[in-house]
Design a protein around this motif. Structure first.
Motif, mmCIF file in Angstrom:
data_model
loop_
_atom_site.group_PDB
_atom_site.id
_atom_site.type_symbol
_atom_site.label_atom_id
_atom_site.label_comp_id
_atom_site.label_asym_id
_atom_site.label_seq_id
_atom_site.Cartn_x
_atom_site.Cartn_y
_atom_site.Cartn_z
ATOM 1 N N LEU A 231 64.178 72.337 25.545
ATOM 2 C CA LEU A 231 64.144 71.821 26.925
ATOM 3 C C LEU A 231 65.258 70.833 27.245
ATOM 4 O O LEU A 231 65.877 71.029 28.320
ATOM 5 C CB LEU A 231 62.758 71.217 27.197
ATOM 6 C CG LEU A 231 62.376 70.998 28.658
ATOM 7 C CD1 LEU A 231 62.464 72.251 29.473
ATOM 8 C CD2 LEU A 231 60.986 70.409 28.757
ATOM 9 N N PRO A 232 65.616 69.807 26.508
ATOM 10 C CA PRO A 232 64.896 69.225 25.373
ATOM 11 C C PRO A 232 64.068 68.031 25.841
ATOM 12 O O PRO A 232 64.367 67.395 26.846
ATOM 13 C CB PRO A 232 66.040 68.757 24.471
ATOM 14 C CG PRO A 232 67.110 68.333 25.435
ATOM 15 C CD PRO A 232 66.947 69.179 26.670
ATOM 16 N N MET A 233 63.024 67.730 25.059
ATOM 17 C CA MET A 233 62.163 66.595 25.358
ATOM 18 C C MET A 233 62.477 65.452 24.407
ATOM 19 O O MET A 233 62.964 65.667 23.297
ATOM 20 C CB MET A 233 60.685 67.006 25.204
ATOM 21 C CG MET A 233 60.229 68.042 26.200
ATOM 22 S SD MET A 233 58.536 68.572 25.892
ATOM 23 C CE MET A 233 57.667 67.004 26.052
ATOM 24 N N HIS A 237 65.743 65.277 21.539
ATOM 25 C CA HIS A 237 66.806 65.582 22.494
ATOM 26 C C HIS A 237 68.199 65.235 21.966
ATOM 27 O O HIS A 237 69.200 65.533 22.622
ATOM 28 C CB HIS A 237 66.581 64.768 23.768
ATOM 29 C CG HIS A 237 66.754 63.292 23.560
ATOM 30 N ND1 HIS A 237 65.807 62.522 22.905
ATOM 31 C CD2 HIS A 237 67.774 62.447 23.869
ATOM 32 C CE1 HIS A 237 66.235 61.273 22.849
ATOM 33 N NE2 HIS A 237 67.430 61.199 23.424
ATOM 34 N N THR A 238 68.284 64.601 20.801
ATOM 35 C CA THR A 238 69.546 63.981 20.390
ATOM 36 C C THR A 238 70.658 64.987 20.104
ATOM 37 O O THR A 238 71.836 64.616 20.082
ATOM 38 C CB THR A 238 69.330 63.100 19.143
ATOM 39 O OG1 THR A 238 68.759 63.891 18.092
ATOM 40 C CG2 THR A 238 68.371 61.957 19.464
ATOM 41 N N ILE A 292 58.768 59.026 29.465
ATOM 42 C CA ILE A 292 59.691 58.362 28.537
ATOM 43 C C ILE A 292 61.080 59.008 28.638
ATOM 44 O O ILE A 292 62.100 58.309 28.691
ATOM 45 C CB ILE A 292 59.167 58.456 27.090
ATOM 46 C CG1 ILE A 292 57.903 57.607 26.927
ATOM 47 C CG2 ILE A 292 60.234 57.979 26.105
ATOM 48 C CD1 ILE A 292 57.219 57.785 25.583
ATOM 49 N N ALA A 293 61.105 60.336 28.686
ATOM 50 C CA ALA A 293 62.389 61.030 28.790
ATOM 51 C C ALA A 293 63.123 60.648 30.062
ATOM 52 O O ALA A 293 64.330 60.390 30.051
ATOM 53 C CB ALA A 293 62.168 62.544 28.734
ATOM 54 N N ILE A 294 62.387 60.596 31.165
ATOM 55 C CA ILE A 294 63.013 60.287 32.453
ATOM 56 C C ILE A 294 63.571 58.869 32.467
ATOM 57 O O ILE A 294 64.730 58.636 32.841
ATOM 58 C CB ILE A 294 61.995 60.476 33.594
ATOM 59 C CG1 ILE A 294 61.644 61.961 33.747
ATOM 60 C CG2 ILE A 294 62.550 59.925 34.913
ATOM 61 C CD1 ILE A 294 60.475 62.217 34.669
ATOM 62 N N VAL A 316 68.651 65.539 30.327
ATOM 63 C CA VAL A 316 67.379 65.286 29.641
ATOM 64 C C VAL A 316 66.377 64.663 30.610
ATOM 65 O O VAL A 316 65.196 65.031 30.647
ATOM 66 C CB VAL A 316 67.581 64.377 28.415
ATOM 67 C CG1 VAL A 316 66.244 64.113 27.717
ATOM 68 C CG2 VAL A 316 68.566 65.004 27.435
ATOM 69 N N ALA A 317 66.857 63.715 31.413
ATOM 70 C CA ALA A 317 65.975 63.073 32.389
ATOM 71 C C ALA A 317 65.461 64.073 33.417
ATOM 72 O O ALA A 317 64.266 64.077 33.758
ATOM 73 C CB ALA A 317 66.725 61.937 33.089
ATOM 74 N N HIS A 318 66.332 64.937 33.901
ATOM 75 C CA HIS A 318 65.901 65.910 34.901
ATOM 76 C C HIS A 318 64.949 66.948 34.325
ATOM 77 O O HIS A 318 64.069 67.448 35.028
ATOM 78 C CB HIS A 318 67.123 66.577 35.525
ATOM 79 C CG HIS A 318 67.814 65.715 36.543
ATOM 80 N ND1 HIS A 318 68.787 64.809 36.209
ATOM 81 C CD2 HIS A 318 67.645 65.597 37.877
ATOM 82 C CE1 HIS A 318 69.199 64.178 37.291
ATOM 83 N NE2 HIS A 318 68.522 64.641 38.323
#
Length: 499
Positions: A231-233, A237-238, A292-294, A316-318
């Motif tokens: 996705l990444p979540m 996400h790194t 948290i991601a956002i 990642v935020a989107h």
């Protein structure tokens, strides 16, 4: 179109084209290296034409699609081995992502016209093979076939990053490959269990099969591990910022525009309809990870000095908004998530192309190296402004619609999650407007920018269609909603019926 196998043709046309490219290379280069610059342009042109033909085939499939029918359409099925079959089909969700894929691929190859000079034939072949695998993911209606396409796509993307990327390309390529492969191995184990339990690998059979709630939890986790990475979540996400920074411009476009969407597609195609009890159980955790991601990646994006890395963290935020919408389990949220995937595919792709325009001229992505671009590149600054506003979510752009609906859907399910996600909208305005101000406004202080030229014709052709779609879907979102509504309701009805 009767019995014409349009999905098979559409899926494998790029792969057939890859073999044709080899013939073009042999004819123009006489078998000597890359055949020089002229041969490289011929190969790139062949790739653009083949991918454009694939887009035409996807439009033909779209023209025959009945948007009011909820089930799979244009189904093609051939016996393969035991419970496994070669079965293709599309609904509104999958066909919309196919159209996004086939639309972006010729743009990627055209955008590489002046930036890729070495191993051009291999580059074009890698993109065409990747296109076949990406389309295959979205049209597969068999678990094994889906897994083959899903995993095979790692290989050409690994090569694109590892061969044509930046100075740390090998590290980024291996990190991308290992992250996605490890998650997918868990999914493979779950698939084997599902095929044995249901006696079939057919999606339509599995959607009607009821797995024990306890088993659902483990199956959901196995599939979720793969989709979360894709996705990444947060916190897996790194790999994305490294892959984006090191990938060539076109690689970043296809990575953000299509490959990330496979995670959201997987949650909608598998997790919700096939594991409804587990999806409901993990809803609070998914909301927490989305928020948290956002928030976290938005703050990290704000502190970046590399333009590509900033946009990567923004992605990642989107995708956090996509997660929020999917797990809201209501029509507003899921429709918003699908719309957000398509919108982000357009806007993020455009932003990476925007970065590529100045990188090709200056060979640096450091924000500090720019400033005052509006004085030398007014057309570029105008396009950059539009996509900045789209990424921020300004009304009138497609970015606004997706973010708004995912938050509305999230609010109906969990007020705290929507409130947390709303912070991301504020933070996105901070980091995107800061980026725009520092690169575009002010006076030119870097002497190297004194002679920089505005966008050329090829850059116009690549970026203008994305600008048009950003505005079109911003003002007329029903063009997408009317197409995906039946599929959304079908997914939600299967989830409600399975709990």
């Amino acid at each position: 179109m009767g019995g014409f196998p349009i999905l098979t043709v559409m899926t494998f046309l790029p792969l057939a084209g890859a073999f044709l490219v080899m013939l073009v290379r042999s004819a123009t280069a006489g078998g000597k290296g890359n055949g020089g610059a002229e041969a490289g342009k011929t190969v790139l042109l062949a790739g653009v034409i083949i991918s454009a033909a694939t887009f035409a085939a996807s439009v033909a499939a779209f023209a025959t699609f009945d948007r009011d029918q909820a089930g799979y359409q244009l189904v093609e099925q051939y016996a393969w081995y035991g419970p496994i079959s070669f079965k293709l089909g599309v609904d509104g969700l999958s066909l919309s992502l196919v159209l996004l894929t086939t639309f972006l691929t010729p743009i990627c190859l055209l955008a590489s016209w002046n930036s890729i000079e070495k191993r051009v034939t291999e580059y074009v072949i890698a993109f065409l093979v990747l296109e076949t695998f990406m389309i295959g993911v979205f049209v597969s209606l068999d678990l094994v076939l889906f897994y083959i396409f899903f995993e095979a796509g790692l290989i050409p993307m690994f090569l694109i990053v590892g061969i044509w990327g930046g100075k740390d390309r090998v590290y980024a390529a291996f990190k991308f490959f290992l992250y996605t492969l490890i998650g997918s191995l868990l999914m493979l184990v779950a698939m084997v269990y599902m095929i044995i339990a249901a006696g079939s690998a057919d999606f339509e059979v599995l959607e009607k099969f009821t797995f024990d709630p306890g088993v659902q939890t483990w199956l959901w986790l196995a599939f979720g591990a793969s989709f979360a990475v894709k996705l990444p979540m947060w916190p897996v996400h790194t790999w994305l910022p490294d892959a984006h920074v090191q990938a060539p411009t076109a690689g970043s476009v296809i990575l953000a525009g299509v490959l990330l969407k496979m995670g959201g597609y997987g949650f909608l195609r598998f997790s919700l309809p096939m594991f409804p009890d587990a999806s409901a159980y993990f809803q609070p955790a998914m909301f927490a990870l989305a928020v948290i991601a956002i928030v976290y990646t938005s703050l990290v994006a704000w502190r970046q000095t590399d333009m590509k890395k900033l946009i990567a963290y923004s992605s990642v935020a989107h995708m956090g908004f996509v997660t929020l919408g999917i797990f809201s389990f209501n029509e507003t949220g899921v429709q918003g998530a699908i719309f957000q995937m398509l919108s982000h595919g357009i806007i993020a792709s455009a932003l990476f192309l925007i970065v590529g325009v100045v990188y090709d001229r200056m060979h640096t992505r450091e924000i500090a190296s720019y400033g005052g671009l509006v004085n030398r590149m007014p057309i570029y600054a105008s396009f950059f402004m539009l996509f900045t506003m789209g990424n921020v979510g300004l009304p009138g752009t497609s970015g606004f619609v997706g973010e708004l609906l995912t938050m509305v859907g999230g609010f109906q399910a969990a007020t705290w999650a929507a409130a947390g996600a709303a912070l991301g909208v504020i933070f996105s305005a901070v980091y995107m407007l800061t980026l725009y101000r520092r690169t575009v406004f002010g006076e030119i202080t870097n002497p190297a920018l004194a002679g920089i030229k505005d966008m050329n014709l090829i850059e116009w052709v690549c970026i203008a269609p994305l600008a048009a779609l950003t505005l079109l879907f911003g003002f007329a979102p029903n063009l997408i909603f009317n197409f995906t509504d039946s599929s959304t309701l079908r997914i939600l009805s299967m989830m409600a019926g399975g709990q």
